[in-house]
Design an enzyme around this catalytic site. Structure first.
Site, PDB file in Angstrom:
ATOM      1  N   HIS A   1      -1.474   1.051  -9.907  1.00 57.17           N
ATOM      2  CA  HIS A   1      -2.163   0.019  -9.114  1.00 57.17           C
ATOM      3  C   HIS A   1      -2.764  -1.028 -10.062  1.00 57.17           C
ATOM      4  O   HIS A   1      -3.979  -1.270 -10.064  1.00 57.17           O
ATOM      5  CB  HIS A   1      -3.251   0.647  -8.231  1.00 57.17           C
ATOM      6  CG  HIS A   1      -3.612  -0.217  -7.044  1.00 57.17           C
ATOM      7  ND1 HIS A   1      -3.990   0.297  -5.841  1.00 57.17           N
ATOM      8  CD2 HIS A   1      -3.646  -1.562  -6.887  1.00 57.17           C
ATOM      9  CE1 HIS A   1      -4.250  -0.690  -4.984  1.00 57.17           C
ATOM     10  NE2 HIS A   1      -4.053  -1.829  -5.609  1.00 57.17           N
TER      11      HIS A   1
ATOM     12  N   ARG B   1       0.854  -1.182   0.000  1.00 57.36           N
ATOM     13  CA  ARG B   1       0.000   0.000   0.000  1.00 57.36           C
ATOM     14  C   ARG B   1       0.894   1.238   0.000  1.00 57.36           C
ATOM     15  O   ARG B   1       2.025   1.204   0.524  1.00 57.36           O
ATOM     16  CB  ARG B   1      -0.898   0.022   1.249  1.00 57.36           C
ATOM     17  CG  ARG B   1      -2.027  -0.996   1.224  1.00 57.36           C
ATOM     18  CD  ARG B   1      -3.168  -0.573   0.294  1.00 57.36           C
ATOM     19  NE  ARG B   1      -4.270  -1.506   0.299  1.00 57.36           N
ATOM     20  CZ  ARG B   1      -4.469  -2.457  -0.632  1.00 57.36           C
ATOM     21  NH1 ARG B   1      -3.621  -2.610  -1.618  1.00 57.36           N
ATOM     22  NH2 ARG B   1      -5.528  -3.228  -0.581  1.00 57.36           N
TER      23      ARG B   1
HETATM   24  P1  NDP Z   1      -2.049 -11.572   4.699  1.00 57.48           P
HETATM   25  O1  NDP Z   1      -2.890 -10.905   5.689  1.00 57.48           O
HETATM   26  O2  NDP Z   1      -2.394 -12.949   4.254  1.00 57.48           O
HETATM   27  O3  NDP Z   1      -0.526 -11.616   5.210  1.00 57.48           O
HETATM   28  C1  NDP Z   1       0.117 -10.522   5.777  1.00 57.48           C
HETATM   29  C2  NDP Z   1       1.586 -10.854   6.020  1.00 57.48           C
HETATM   30  O4  NDP Z   1       2.233  -9.672   6.524  1.00 57.48           O
HETATM   31  C3  NDP Z   1       1.786 -11.965   7.031  1.00 57.48           C
HETATM   32  O5  NDP Z   1       2.862 -12.782   6.667  1.00 57.48           O
HETATM   33  C4  NDP Z   1       2.131 -11.182   8.311  1.00 57.48           C
HETATM   34  O6  NDP Z   1       2.958 -11.861   9.230  1.00 57.48           O
HETATM   35  C5  NDP Z   1       2.883  -9.998   7.736  1.00 57.48           C
HETATM   36  N1  NDP Z   1       2.825  -8.882   8.670  1.00 57.48           N
HETATM   37  C6  NDP Z   1       1.724  -8.161   9.039  1.00 57.48           C
HETATM   38  N2  NDP Z   1       2.054  -7.243   9.965  1.00 57.48           N
HETATM   39  C7  NDP Z   1       3.378  -7.379  10.197  1.00 57.48           C
HETATM   40  C8  NDP Z   1       4.294  -6.733  11.047  1.00 57.48           C
HETATM   41  N3  NDP Z   1       3.919  -5.756  11.873  1.00 57.48           N
HETATM   42  N4  NDP Z   1       5.587  -7.141  11.033  1.00 57.48           N
HETATM   43  C9  NDP Z   1       5.983  -8.143  10.210  1.00 57.48           C
HETATM   44  N5  NDP Z   1       5.152  -8.818   9.372  1.00 57.48           N
HETATM   45  C10 NDP Z   1       3.873  -8.424   9.357  1.00 57.48           C
HETATM   46  O7  NDP Z   1      -1.967 -10.580   3.435  1.00 57.48           O
HETATM   47  P2  NDP Z   1      -1.849 -10.931   1.871  1.00 57.48           P
HETATM   48  O8  NDP Z   1      -0.604 -11.701   1.634  1.00 57.48           O
HETATM   49  O9  NDP Z   1      -3.101 -11.493   1.348  1.00 57.48           O
HETATM   50  O10 NDP Z   1      -1.763  -9.460   1.253  1.00 57.48           O
HETATM   51  C11 NDP Z   1      -0.774  -8.571   1.694  1.00 57.48           C
HETATM   52  C12 NDP Z   1      -1.047  -7.184   1.173  1.00 57.48           C
HETATM   53  O11 NDP Z   1      -0.756  -7.088  -0.216  1.00 57.48           O
HETATM   54  C13 NDP Z   1      -2.479  -6.686   1.253  1.00 57.48           C
HETATM   55  O12 NDP Z   1      -2.841  -6.308   2.567  1.00 57.48           O
HETATM   56  C14 NDP Z   1      -2.441  -5.507   0.320  1.00 57.48           C
HETATM   57  O13 NDP Z   1      -1.953  -4.381   1.028  1.00 57.48           O
HETATM   58  C15 NDP Z   1      -1.397  -5.936  -0.725  1.00 57.48           C
HETATM   59  N6  NDP Z   1      -2.027  -6.236  -2.003  1.00 57.48           N
HETATM   60  C16 NDP Z   1      -1.773  -5.394  -3.053  1.00 57.48           C
HETATM   61  C17 NDP Z   1      -2.319  -5.621  -4.288  1.00 57.48           C
HETATM   62  C18 NDP Z   1      -2.014  -4.739  -5.432  1.00 57.48           C
HETATM   63  O14 NDP Z   1      -2.791  -4.694  -6.387  1.00 57.48           O
HETATM   64  N7  NDP Z   1      -0.887  -4.052  -5.420  1.00 57.48           N
HETATM   65  C19 NDP Z   1      -3.248  -6.742  -4.526  1.00 57.48           C
HETATM   66  C20 NDP Z   1      -3.426  -7.584  -3.361  1.00 57.48           C
HETATM   67  C21 NDP Z   1      -2.844  -7.325  -2.145  1.00 57.48           C
HETATM   68  P3  NDP Z   1       2.462 -13.192   9.990  1.00 57.48           P
HETATM   69  O15 NDP Z   1       2.429 -14.246   8.881  1.00 57.48           O
HETATM   70  O16 NDP Z   1       3.488 -13.463  10.986  1.00 57.48           O
HETATM   71  O17 NDP Z   1       1.104 -12.894  10.528  1.00 57.48           O
END
Ligand code: NDP
Length: 309
Positions: A272, A224
């Site tokens: 995007h 994001r």
């Molecule tokens: P998930 O919710 O499945 O996974 C999030 C990951 O981020 C997890 O591995 C989590 O760790 C990690 N994480 C979250 N907070 C922290 C933190 N504070 N410190 C370290 N690691 C952290 O998300 P998705 O994989 O489905 O999607 C990720 C993001 O990708 C979306 O939220 C969106 O912002 C972006 N996205 C962008 C798109 C685009 O068109 N550019 C399309 C789709 C998504 P843990 O595993 O330990 O919980």
């Protein structure tokens, strides 16, 4: 009871047909044709206009059509007691894998520098190295990040991930938490951000983070816009500490015409445009969530409001 769908992709007749095949008994309404708002107990959407969530007194479930639930979690009108589940494929997103590979290969093979050299009609000899010698770091190994990281591994890159909760993943170094962030950044020549936007991850890609990356590194932001401090990024590029950046997401979208990022020679601006969200495969998952709600069974793919993703 009824489902209200606010889709931003696909045609209404397609959605109707998909729901008719999956759950013929379901009363599906299409935003903004809500009918009697008291009937709506489930809303499937990326977001609703400001204040609208408050106007459905019997709302019991929200299904997020977007992977990033930040719009919903930041909307004060979303009732705190209503669970939010994700409708995306829990095994990852092939188009996100493609776009990750596209941009990683582009930086791995110095394409931004070749493009600039071509503008000067300059026959340059840049260093070349195979994927097995390239260290890529993926921030976030969630539904999308893990699948993308695995795909990069299959090409031969040395892939590491950064997550919140420590874990072991075969063939991948996994760094966890703030304590290990610098170690992760120190080894990441190409950094791919696939984190969700939360209070903990906002502004995480800042001047201090870029300074931890190896000289000549590249940054790819697919998460994001709020993850990147743009002034820090531009300073790291201008000082030649970082070689290039690709940004797919921005704090303000569309990116304003006068934003200097458009014209920065080392920045690739993508509007995007990483993937096409597909409605049809979401319908069985939305239907499953509705059946679970009706039967009182536990939800799957729940968003944790405390963690923010
Ligand atoms: P998930 O919710 O499945 O996974 C999030 C990951 O981020 C997890 O591995 C989590 O760790 C990690 N994480 C979250 N907070 C922290 C933190 N504070 N410190 C370290 N690691 C952290 O998300 P998705 O994989 O489905 O999607 C990720 C993001 O990708 C979306 O939220 C969106 O912002 C972006 N996205 C962008 C798109 C685009 O068109 N550019 C399309 C789709 C998504 P843990 O595993 O330990 O919980």
């Amino acid at each position: 009871m009824a489902l209200l769908l606010n889709f931003f992709f696909g045609k209404p007749e397609d959605w109707k047909q998909w729901f008719a095949a999956e759950m013929p008994e379901l009363d599906v309404r299409f935003w903004p044709e809500t009918g009697n708002r008291e009937d709506i107990d489930v809303i499937a959407c990326g977001w609703l206009p400001e204040g609208e969530f408050k106007t459905f007194p019997n709302l019991k479930l929200i299904v997020s059509l977007l992977a990033g639930p930040d719009h919903l979690l930041h909307d004060p009108a979303v009732p705190k007691h209503v669970p939010i589940v994700r409708a995306g494929d829990p095994s990852g997103d092939t188009m996100m894998n493609e776009v990750t590979l596209l941009h990683v290969l582009r930086h791995h093979r110095n394409m931004p520098a070749y493009a600039l050299a071509q503008q000067r009609a300059e026959w340059v000899n840049l260093p070349r190295q195979p994927a097995r010698e390239r260290k890529v770091g993926v921030m976030g190994l969630g539904v999308i990040g893990l699948a993308a990281a695995r795909m990069l591994q299959s090409i031969g890159f040395q892939v590491a991930g950064w997550v919140r909760t420590p874990r072991r993943i075969d063939g991948m170094d996994v760094f966890a938490g703030r304590d290990q962030l610098n170690a992760f950044l120190n080894r990441s020549e190409i950094l791919v951000n696939l984190l969700p936007l939360t209070s903990e991850t906002e502004n995480i890609l800042n001047a201090a983070a870029f300074a931890q990356m190896p000289k000549g590194g590249a940054v790819i932001n697919l998460g994001r816009g709020g993850h990147v401090v743009e002034a820090g990024l531009v300073a790291a590029l201008d000082s030649e500490h970082l070689a290039a950046a690709t940004l797919d997401v921005f704090r303000t979208e569309p990116l304003p015409k006068d934003d200097p990022l458009w014209k920065h020679p080392k920045v690739t601006v993508m509007p995007h445009a990483s993937r096409r969200v597909e409605g049809k495969p979401m319908v069985p998952r939305i239907a499953d969530a509705i059946r679970r709600l009706r039967d009182g069974r536990p939800m799957e793919n729940l968003i944790d409001r405390v963690k923010g993703y």
